[in-house]
Design a protein around this motif. Structure first.
Motif, PDB file in Angstrom:
ATOM      1  N   GLY A  22     102.900  21.734  47.418  1.00 46.51           N
ATOM      2  CA  GLY A  22     104.108  21.185  48.707  1.00 46.51           C
ATOM      3  C   GLY A  22     103.747  22.301  49.745  1.00 46.51           C
ATOM      4  N   GLU A  23     103.889  23.556  49.960  1.00 46.00           N
ATOM      5  CA  GLU A  23     103.729  24.714  50.332  1.00 46.00           C
ATOM      6  C   GLU A  23     102.396  24.656  51.124  1.00 46.00           C
ATOM      7  OE1 GLU A  23     106.383  26.129  51.458  1.00 46.00           O
ATOM      8  OE2 GLU A  23     107.654  24.787  49.789  1.00 46.00           O
ATOM      9  N   PHE A  24     102.037  25.413  52.494  1.00 51.25           N
ATOM     10  CA  PHE A  24     100.777  25.560  52.955  1.00 51.25           C
ATOM     11  C   PHE A  24     100.405  27.460  52.435  1.00 51.25           C
ATOM     12  CE2 PHE A  24      99.226  28.624  57.023  1.00 51.25           C
ATOM     13  CZ  PHE A  24      97.684  28.197  56.426  1.00 51.25           C
ATOM     14  N   LEU A  25      99.476  27.752  52.366  1.00 46.99           N
ATOM     15  CA  LEU A  25      99.161  28.417  51.224  1.00 46.99           C
ATOM     16  C   LEU A  25      98.114  29.536  52.776  1.00 46.99           C
ATOM     17  CD1 LEU A  25      98.636  28.654  47.838  1.00 46.99           C
ATOM     18  CD2 LEU A  25     101.015  29.390  49.333  1.00 46.99           C
ATOM     19  N   ALA A  26      97.630  28.599  52.926  1.00 51.00           N
ATOM     20  CA  ALA A  26      95.803  29.391  53.545  1.00 51.00           C
ATOM     21  C   ALA A  26      95.056  28.388  54.783  1.00 51.00           C
ATOM     22  CB  ALA A  26      94.962  29.708  52.668  1.00 51.00           C
ATOM     23  N   GLU A  27      94.391  29.147  55.555  1.00 53.63           N
ATOM     24  CA  GLU A  27      93.495  28.174  56.285  1.00 53.63           C
ATOM     25  C   GLU A  27      92.150  28.961  57.206  1.00 53.63           C
ATOM     26  OE1 GLU A  27      95.941  28.383  60.362  1.00 53.63           O
ATOM     27  OE2 GLU A  27      95.987  26.616  59.656  1.00 53.63           O
ATOM     28  N   ALA A  28      91.260  27.862  57.267  1.00 50.90           N
ATOM     29  CA  ALA A  28      89.817  29.272  57.742  1.00 50.90           C
ATOM     30  C   ALA A  28      88.950  28.079  58.950  1.00 50.90           C
ATOM     31  CB  ALA A  28      89.387  30.142  56.781  1.00 50.90           C
ATOM     32  N   ARG A  29      87.938  28.421  59.599  1.00 55.09           N
ATOM     33  CA  ARG A  29      87.396  27.589  60.425  1.00 55.09           C
ATOM     34  C   ARG A  29      85.806  28.387  60.291  1.00 55.09           C
ATOM     35  NH1 ARG A  29      88.896  23.053  63.810  1.00 55.09           N
ATOM     36  NH2 ARG A  29      91.264  24.339  64.529  1.00 55.09           N
ATOM     37  N   ASP A  30      84.980  27.048  59.461  1.00 56.90           N
ATOM     38  CA  ASP A  30      83.621  27.622  58.751  1.00 56.90           C
ATOM     39  C   ASP A  30      82.983  25.917  59.289  1.00 56.90           C
ATOM     40  OD1 ASP A  30      82.904  29.986  56.824  1.00 56.90           O
ATOM     41  OD2 ASP A  30      81.390  27.525  56.675  1.00 56.90           O
ATOM     42  N   GLN A  31      81.582  26.404  59.433  1.00 54.76           N
ATOM     43  CA  GLN A  31      80.724  25.159  59.939  1.00 54.76           C
ATOM     44  C   GLN A  31      78.906  25.507  58.962  1.00 54.76           C
ATOM     45  OE1 GLN A  31      80.031  26.085  64.362  1.00 54.76           O
ATOM     46  NE2 GLN A  31      81.555  25.091  65.152  1.00 54.76           N
ATOM     47  N   ARG A  32      79.409  25.698  58.091  1.00 52.92           N
ATOM     48  CA  ARG A  32      78.351  26.017  57.210  1.00 52.92           C
ATOM     49  C   ARG A  32      77.964  24.832  56.711  1.00 52.92           C
ATOM     50  NH1 ARG A  32      79.304  31.493  54.439  1.00 52.92           N
ATOM     51  NH2 ARG A  32      81.480  31.145  55.002  1.00 52.92           N
ATOM     52  N   ALA A  33      78.684  23.911  55.889  1.00 48.56           N
ATOM     53  CA  ALA A  33      78.943  22.194  55.699  1.00 48.56           C
ATOM     54  C   ALA A  33      79.221  21.660  55.967  1.00 48.56           C
ATOM     55  CB  ALA A  33      78.997  22.524  54.132  1.00 48.56           C
ATOM     56  N   SER A  34      79.102  20.282  56.525  1.00 43.84           N
ATOM     57  CA  SER A  34      80.260  19.017  57.200  1.00 43.84           C
ATOM     58  C   SER A  34      79.570  18.028  56.326  1.00 43.84           C
ATOM     59  CB  SER A  34      78.812  18.677  58.710  1.00 43.84           C
ATOM     60  OG  SER A  34      77.598  18.600  58.513  1.00 43.84           O
ATOM     61  N   ARG A  35      79.132  17.554  54.931  1.00 50.61           N
ATOM     62  CA  ARG A  35      79.340  16.277  54.096  1.00 50.61           C
ATOM     63  C   ARG A  35      78.234  17.024  52.454  1.00 50.61           C
ATOM     64  NH1 ARG A  35      79.693  11.065  54.969  1.00 50.61           N
ATOM     65  NH2 ARG A  35      77.800   9.694  53.548  1.00 50.61           N
ATOM     66  N   GLY A  36      78.742  16.029  51.643  1.00 50.05           N
ATOM     67  CA  GLY A  36      79.138  16.466  50.417  1.00 50.05           C
ATOM     68  C   GLY A  36      79.678  16.039  49.569  1.00 50.05           C
ATOM     69  N   ALA A  37      79.580  16.061  48.453  1.00 55.23           N
ATOM     70  CA  ALA A  37      80.013  16.226  47.369  1.00 55.23           C
ATOM     71  C   ALA A  37      81.874  16.641  47.133  1.00 55.23           C
ATOM     72  CB  ALA A  37      79.258  15.967  45.914  1.00 55.23           C
ATOM     73  N   LEU A  38      82.365  14.974  46.072  1.00 56.91           N
ATOM     74  CA  LEU A  38      84.101  17.028  45.805  1.00 56.91           C
ATOM     75  C   LEU A  38      83.563  17.194  44.821  1.00 56.91           C
ATOM     76  CD1 LEU A  38      86.093  12.992  46.294  1.00 56.91           C
ATOM     77  CD2 LEU A  38      86.121  14.905  48.455  1.00 56.91           C
ATOM     78  N   GLY A  39      84.508  18.085  44.153  1.00 60.39           N
ATOM     79  CA  GLY A  39      84.536  18.745  43.259  1.00 60.39           C
ATOM     80  C   GLY A  39      85.881  19.492  42.551  1.00 60.39           C
ATOM     81  N   LEU A  40      85.888  19.801  41.966  1.00 62.05           N
ATOM     82  CA  LEU A  40      86.771  20.634  40.506  1.00 62.05           C
ATOM     83  C   LEU A  40      86.377  21.652  39.660  1.00 62.05           C
ATOM     84  CD1 LEU A  40      87.819  17.548  39.004  1.00 62.05           C
ATOM     85  CD2 LEU A  40      88.890  18.857  40.445  1.00 62.05           C
ATOM     86  N   ALA A  41      86.442  23.241  39.801  1.00 63.95           N
ATOM     87  CA  ALA A  41      86.290  24.126  39.622  1.00 63.95           C
ATOM     88  C   ALA A  41      87.109  24.877  37.962  1.00 63.95           C
ATOM     89  CB  ALA A  41      85.069  24.721  40.726  1.00 63.95           C
ATOM     90  N   GLY A  42      86.361  25.760  37.357  1.00 66.89           N
ATOM     91  CA  GLY A  42      87.200  26.339  36.482  1.00 66.89           C
ATOM     92  C   GLY A  42      86.253  27.883  36.566  1.00 66.89           C
ATOM     93  N   VAL A  43      87.114  29.465  36.724  1.00 65.51           N
ATOM     94  CA  VAL A  43      86.487  30.639  36.982  1.00 65.51           C
ATOM     95  C   VAL A  43      86.529  31.173  35.394  1.00 65.51           C
ATOM     96  CG1 VAL A  43      85.599  32.602  38.035  1.00 65.51           C
ATOM     97  CG2 VAL A  43      85.901  30.562  39.533  1.00 65.51           C
ATOM     98  N   MET A  44      86.487  32.086  34.614  1.00 68.33           N
ATOM     99  CA  MET A  44      86.456  33.252  34.343  1.00 68.33           C
ATOM    100  C   MET A  44      85.680  34.955  34.313  1.00 68.33           C
ATOM    101  SD  MET A  44      88.604  34.356  31.859  1.00 68.33           S
ATOM    102  CE  MET A  44      89.764  32.966  31.780  1.00 68.33           C
TER     103      MET A  44
END
Length: 225
Positions: free
Chosen positions: A178-200
């Motif tokens: 419920g808390e705002f953390l970050a924002e940005a503006r970027d134009q490299r992609a306008s459409r695509g799939a939803l996703g979930l990710a994990g990194v180690m």
């Protein structure tokens, strides 16, 4: 899904979690308002038919288990899943629960992923040790749009976090619990799939995270953003 499709983007390495530690994202309040519009997806993960899955034994497993989508990976690797539905301007909300004890990791949601499953798209990540970032992947490496920074609003370790992602026009934003953390503006992609990710990023360490109660709405910025 074959191994090449699920390849790890190891070039991002430790930079994903440690780059620009302590650098804040900027404003404490979002610079743009947004509107929830049509509900596009209400996913309870009763089945995983619309999501990509992968069974790679003890080292990598992606799929639906016990009513949630589960990412389980061992060692230095990065993995994502994506939904078959393509979207443009959306609000994504999902409950993520870290189940592994090792906290130096990253996990979260993604938008505008390449339908060909190259990994290209926008990633909104938090870590078990309380960091957040917004990333872009060109399909080979993750680079920072908003570099990793600490947030007191992220529940650390074995915990549940509610993630909200806004992708509308060129506006990207991340909220957690419920808390705002970050924002940005970027134009490299306008459409695509939803996703979930994990990194180690560390050899011999495991990340296990589940995602549930995922909802997606069509979004619009207030007053044109």
């Amino acid at each position: 899904m074959n191994t090449s499709q699920m390849r790890a983007l190891l070039a991002c390495g430790v930079a994903l979690l440690l780059a620009a530690c302590g650098a804040l994202s900027g404003n404490s309040k979002p610079g743009a308002g947004f509107l929830y519009q049509e509900l596009l997806l209400d996913e309870r993960f009763d089945s995983g038919g619309a999501w990509r899955s992968y069974a790679g034994g003890a080292e990598l497993w992606l799929g639906v288990a016990e009513g949630a989508y589960r990412i389980d990976l061992l060692g230095k690797r990065y993995a994502w899943t994506q939904h078959e539905q393509l979207t443009s301007d959306v609000v994504i909300e999902v409950a993520a629960r870290q189940l592994s004890a090792y906290a130096h990791n990253a996990y979260g949601a993604a938008c505008r992923l390449d339908p060909a499953n190259s990994g290209r798209g926008y990633y909104f990540l938090i870590s078990g040790d309380g960091y957040a970032s917004i990333r872009w992947s060109d399909g080979r490496a993750l680079t920072a749009i908003v570099p990793a920074f600490p947030s007191q609003h992220i529940q650390r370790g074995l915990a549940r976090n509610h993630i909200r992602v806004i992708c509308s026009g060129d506006y990207l934003a991340l909220w957690v619990n419920g808390e705002f953390l970050a924002e940005a503006r970027d134009q490299r992609a306008s459409r695509g799939a939803l996703g979930l990710a994990g990194v180690m990023n560390y050899a011999g360490q495991r990340l296990t995270v589940t995602f549930d109660d995922l909802r997606v709405w069509r979004a619009a910025l207030e007053h044109g953003g």
